[in-house]
Write a protein that holds these residues in place. Sequence first.
Motif, PDB file in Angstrom:
ATOM      1  N   LYS A   1      -1.643  25.568 -10.004  1.00 17.66           N
ATOM      2  CA  LYS A   1      -1.996  24.265  -9.443  1.00 17.66           C
ATOM      3  C   LYS A   1      -2.049  23.192 -10.527  1.00 17.66           C
ATOM      4  O   LYS A   1      -1.653  22.044 -10.294  1.00 17.66           O
ATOM      5  CB  LYS A   1      -3.334  24.354  -8.722  1.00 17.66           C
ATOM      6  CG  LYS A   1      -3.289  25.196  -7.452  1.00 17.66           C
ATOM      7  CD  LYS A   1      -4.651  25.278  -6.791  1.00 17.66           C
ATOM      8  CE  LYS A   1      -4.607  26.137  -5.529  1.00 17.66           C
ATOM      9  NZ  LYS A   1      -5.940  26.269  -4.889  1.00 17.66           N
TER      10      LYS A   1
ATOM     11  N   SER B   1       1.469  22.203 -11.394  1.00 16.43           N
ATOM     12  CA  SER B   1       2.068  21.428 -10.309  1.00 16.43           C
ATOM     13  C   SER B   1       1.554  19.995 -10.295  1.00 16.43           C
ATOM     14  O   SER B   1       2.296  19.062 -10.002  1.00 16.43           O
ATOM     15  CB  SER B   1       1.785  22.100  -8.963  1.00 16.43           C
ATOM     16  OG  SER B   1       2.332  23.393  -8.920  1.00 16.43           O
ATOM     17  N   SER B   2       0.271  19.815 -10.611  1.00 20.90           N
ATOM     18  CA  SER B   2      -0.322  18.475 -10.531  1.00 20.90           C
ATOM     19  C   SER B   2      -0.118  17.649 -11.796  1.00 20.90           C
ATOM     20  O   SER B   2       0.079  16.434 -11.730  1.00 20.90           O
ATOM     21  CB  SER B   2      -1.824  18.587 -10.251  1.00 20.90           C
ATOM     22  OG  SER B   2      -2.468  19.312 -11.288  1.00 20.90           O
TER      23      SER B   2
END
Length: 253
Positions: free
Chosen positions: A223, A226-227
């Motif tokens: 995550k 991805s961010s």
Amino acid sequence: MATSPDSSNSTPASDAPKRGLFSRKPKAAKVKKPSRLKQIGEVFKMTRQHDPMVPWLMLLAFLGVVAVSFVIGFLLDNWITGLIIGIPLGVLAATLILSRRAERAAFARIENQPGASGAALGTLKRGWIVEDQPVAVNPRTQDAVFRAIGRPGVVLVSEGPSARVKPLLDAERKRLARILPNVTIHVIESGRGEGQVPISQVAKKMTKMKNELTKLEVSTVSKRISSLGSRLPIPKGIDPYKARPDRKAARGR
């Protein structure tokens, strides 16, 4: 006197039967999938084209298992039971031989093609988060870097000659190190060159790596990449190679 409309001029839609308000929709025709035997036959043909010895190896495995079972049954004075047990085991042994040889043949077919390293990562078992697309690409040479996240950490798999793909690897490794300073970043160079790993062995090498993260940490790392790891897109209509500073505006200030 009004003439009745000609039935030949009626539209095809009016001739179609109307469906009632509560009637069910007609079911779409199901596409039949090939049977398991047909799939095995196709795999056998593909494997045999690349490895002509596979039929003999399968036969040898089958006969070997059956012979061992027969001998054990004969020594126990029950050779019929030995055959009954040995035949299914022999078929299983032949199937395992076909499976391994088919995997080698599949890798041999895609080797040296763009995206082969990504296909190798697709054979990883559960527990790995694999990017479908490469995270770095050289459009001119088609060299690429693929990424997978698992309990050993982040693994970068390159595709291309070592000297040529090294700048892509170094740039991606530095970018990830800034985002994930406490996560181990592994690098695997796929290929047949010196120090490289054949694509058929990439997944096996990754599964032998020492685990350093928990399952929850793997999800957190994914995550975070991805961010924070994605690059900002360039607005439409702007060509960064043609952009020039406005000198008049700079003088006016």
